[in-house]
Design a protein around this motif. Structure first.
Motif, PDB file in Angstrom:
ATOM      1  N   LYS A  96      12.759  41.886  61.585  1.00 49.14           N
ATOM      2  CA  LYS A  96      13.197  42.386  62.884  1.00 49.14           C
ATOM      3  C   LYS A  96      14.225  41.455  63.532  1.00 49.14           C
ATOM      4  N   GLY A  97      15.364  42.034  63.901  1.00 47.74           N
ATOM      5  CA  GLY A  97      16.403  41.293  64.597  1.00 47.74           C
ATOM      6  C   GLY A  97      17.240  40.389  63.723  1.00 47.74           C
ATOM      7  N   LYS A  98      16.976  40.349  62.413  1.00 50.64           N
ATOM      8  CA  LYS A  98      17.689  39.429  61.527  1.00 50.64           C
ATOM      9  C   LYS A  98      18.910  40.081  60.892  1.00 50.64           C
ATOM     10  N   SER A  99      19.835  39.242  60.429  1.00 53.90           N
ATOM     11  CA  SER A  99      20.975  39.733  59.661  1.00 53.90           C
ATOM     12  C   SER A  99      20.519  39.907  58.213  1.00 53.90           C
ATOM     13  N   VAL A 100      20.778  41.076  57.666  1.00 53.49           N
ATOM     14  CA  VAL A 100      20.296  41.433  56.329  1.00 53.49           C
ATOM     15  C   VAL A 100      21.491  41.801  55.452  1.00 53.49           C
ATOM     16  N   TYR A 101      21.639  41.082  54.343  1.00 54.56           N
ATOM     17  CA  TYR A 101      22.729  41.329  53.406  1.00 54.56           C
ATOM     18  C   TYR A 101      22.205  42.084  52.200  1.00 54.56           C
ATOM     19  N   VAL A 102      22.834  43.216  51.904  1.00 56.45           N
ATOM     20  CA  VAL A 102      22.525  43.971  50.690  1.00 56.45           C
ATOM     21  C   VAL A 102      23.678  43.751  49.718  1.00 56.45           C
ATOM     22  N   ALA A 103      23.431  42.954  48.693  1.00 53.70           N
ATOM     23  CA  ALA A 103      24.441  42.732  47.661  1.00 53.70           C
ATOM     24  C   ALA A 103      24.449  43.925  46.725  1.00 53.70           C
ATOM     25  N   GLY A 104      25.614  44.555  46.584  1.00 53.20           N
ATOM     26  CA  GLY A 104      25.708  45.758  45.768  1.00 53.20           C
ATOM     27  C   GLY A 104      25.425  47.020  46.544  1.00 53.20           C
ATOM     28  N   HIS A 105      25.861  47.068  47.801  1.00 52.75           N
ATOM     29  CA  HIS A 105      25.460  48.175  48.677  1.00 52.75           C
ATOM     30  C   HIS A 105      26.113  49.504  48.326  1.00 52.75           C
ATOM     31  N   ARG A 106      27.109  49.504  47.474  1.00 51.83           N
ATOM     32  CA  ARG A 106      27.745  50.761  47.088  1.00 51.83           C
ATOM     33  C   ARG A 106      27.181  51.339  45.793  1.00 51.83           C
ATOM     34  N   GLY A 107      26.332  50.604  45.124  1.00 49.86           N
ATOM     35  CA  GLY A 107      25.667  51.127  43.945  1.00 49.86           C
ATOM     36  C   GLY A 107      24.524  52.043  44.338  1.00 49.86           C
ATOM     37  N   MET A 108      23.941  52.710  43.362  1.00 52.29           N
ATOM     38  CA  MET A 108      22.844  53.639  43.655  1.00 52.29           C
ATOM     39  C   MET A 108      21.686  52.940  44.358  1.00 52.29           C
ATOM     40  N   VAL A 109      21.286  51.780  43.848  1.00 55.64           N
ATOM     41  CA  VAL A 109      20.151  51.052  44.421  1.00 55.64           C
ATOM     42  C   VAL A 109      20.516  50.475  45.786  1.00 55.64           C
ATOM     43  N   GLY A 110      21.648  49.816  45.867  1.00 50.33           N
ATOM     44  CA  GLY A 110      22.061  49.210  47.133  1.00 50.33           C
ATOM     45  C   GLY A 110      22.255  50.232  48.229  1.00 50.33           C
ATOM     46  N   ALA A 111      22.835  51.387  47.874  1.00 54.54           N
ATOM     47  CA  ALA A 111      23.046  52.435  48.876  1.00 54.54           C
ATOM     48  C   ALA A 111      21.721  52.970  49.397  1.00 54.54           C
ATOM     49  N   ALA A 112      20.721  53.072  48.509  1.00 49.96           N
ATOM     50  CA  ALA A 112      19.391  53.515  48.942  1.00 49.96           C
ATOM     51  C   ALA A 112      18.773  52.497  49.890  1.00 49.96           C
ATOM     52  N   LEU A 113      18.973  51.215  49.605  1.00 47.02           N
ATOM     53  CA  LEU A 113      18.474  50.181  50.512  1.00 47.02           C
ATOM     54  C   LEU A 113      19.151  50.273  51.881  1.00 47.02           C
ATOM     55  N   VAL A 114      20.443  50.537  51.890  1.00 49.96           N
ATOM     56  CA  VAL A 114      21.164  50.689  53.161  1.00 49.96           C
ATOM     57  C   VAL A 114      20.602  51.872  53.952  1.00 49.96           C
TER      58      VAL A 114
END
Length: 306
Positions: free
Chosen positions: A2-20
Motif C-alpha cells: 500500500k502506497g509504495k512504488s511498484v515496478y513491473v519488469a516486462g510489463h508489455r509481455g503477457m505476464v507483465g501486462a496481467a500484473l499491471v
C-alpha cells in the motif's frame, strides 16, 4: 504494498501486462519502462535506472520466452538474455533498497522425470528436459540469486514458479509460440479457410497444466502481500490434460469442426508436467478461471488483433 512504488519488469509481455491489470486494483504507484527505454540485459543502464527510479517493490516478470521450438532453437539467446536480466535486476534492486522483490521462474526448472505432481523441493534432483535446458538453467540461476541475497543480506526476495500460462497478449508466432497460442492461431486460421484438418505437433499424449494469466497475476499479488518465506511457491491449479484433449477443447471454443491430426516427428517434451500447489493453497489462494472460460477470453483477445 500500500502506497509504495511498484515496478513491473516486462510489463508489455503477457505476464507483465496481467500484473499491471491486477495492480490497478491496488493502492500503489506503478512504475514501468519499455524495452526501447531500458534494455534489462544492459547492466550499466539497469543500475542507472534503478538509482533514479528507486522502486520499493519489484515484480521481475521480464524474460525471453517461447515454446518448445524457440527454446530448442534459440538456446544461446535463452540462456544469455535470461541470466543477464536476472542478475541485473536483482542486484540493482538490492543496491537501491527495494523492500521486496518477486522473481518469476518457470515450471521447466524441474527435472524431466521428476515425480508428479511437481513439488518445489524436486528442483535439482535430476536431469532437465533437454529442449528447454538453457532457459531452465537461467531461471534456476535467478532462484539461487534470490536465495543467496536472502541468506547474505536478509533481503525479502521471493521466487514463484508459474505453470504453463495463456491469456491476452500471448505471442502467436507459428514456430516460436507456446502451445496454447499456437493452437488458437492454427484452429482459427483453419476455421476461416475451411480447412479439413489441423496438424498438432507431437503425439498428443503428454499431459500439461494450463493456468489463465490473470489468475497467475492475482496469485502473485496475493503472495507479494502475504508471503515472506525462503521456499519456492508453485503457481498453478493442480490439474492437467493431454495435449490431444486440450486441442479438442481449443477447437470447440473456436468453433472448428474438422479433423485433428498429430505430427509425431515434432518433439513432445516432458511426458507430464503438473504442479503440486498444496503450498500455495495453504497460503490461501486457488485459481478461479475454468479452462474453457479462460480460452474464450483469450480467443476474444486474439480475434481483436487479427
Amino acid at each position: 504494498m500500500k502506497g509504495k512504488s511498484v515496478y513491473v519488469a516486462g510489463h508489455r509481455g503477457m505476464v507483465g501486462a496481467a500484473l499491471v491489470r491486477r495492480l490497478a486494483r491496488e493502492d500503489v504507484r506503478l512504475v514501468t519502462t519499455t524495452r526501447s527505454e531500458l534494455d534489462l540485459r544492459d547492466q550499466a543502464a539497469v543500475f542507472s535506472w534503478f538509482a533514479k527510479a528507486r522502486p520499493q517493490v519489484v515484480f521481475l516478470a521480464a524474460a525471453k520466452v517461447g515454446g518448445i521450438v524457440a527454446n530448442n532453437t534459440l538456446r544461446a539467446e535463452f540462456i544469455y538474455d535470461n541470466i543477464a536480466i536476472a542478475i541485473n535486476v536483482i542486484q540493482a534492486a538490492h543496491q537501491n533498497g527495494a523492500a521486496k522483490l518477486m522473481f518469476l521462474g518457470s515450471s521447466c526448472i524441474y527435472p524431466k522425470l521428476a515425480p508428479q505432481p511437481l513439488r518445489e523441493d524436486s528442483m535439482l534432483t535430476g536431469p532437465l528436459e533437454p529442449t528447454n535446458e538453457p532457459y531452465a538453467i537461467a531461471k534456476i540461476a535467478g532462484i539461487k540469486m534470490v536465495e543467496a541475497y536472502r541468506a547474505q543480506y536478509g533481503s525479502d526476495f521471493i521466487s514463484v514458479m508459474p505453470t504453463n500460462l495463456y491469456g491476452p497478449g500471448d505471442n502467436y508466432h507459428l514456430e516460436y509460440s507456446h502451445v496454447v497460442a499456437a493452437l488458437i492461431r492454427r484452429f482459427h486460421e483453419a476455421k476461416i479457410a475451411g480447412a479439413k484438418s489441423v496438424v498438432v505437433w507431437g503425439t498428443g499424449t503428454p499431459r500439461r497444466e494450463f493456468l489463465y494469466v490473470d489468475d497467475m497475476a492475482d496469485a502473485c499479488v496475493h503472495l507479494m502481500k502475504t508471503y515472506t518465506g525462503a521456499e519456492l511457491i508453485n503457481i498453478g491449479n493442480g490439474e492437467d490434460i493431454t495435449i490431444a484433449e486440450f486441442a479438442r477443447v481449443v477447437a470447440e471454443v473456436i468453433g472448428y469442426r474438422g479433423e485433428i491430426t498429430f505430427d509425431t516427428s515434432r518433439p513432445d517434451g516432458t511426458p507430464r508436467k503438473v504442479l503440486d500447489v498444496n503450498r500455495l493453497a495453504r497460503l490461501g489462494w486457488r485459481a478461479t478461471t475454468s479452462l474453457r472460460d479462460g480460452l474464450r477470453r483469450t480467443y476474444e483477445d486474439y480475434t481483436r488483433g487479427v
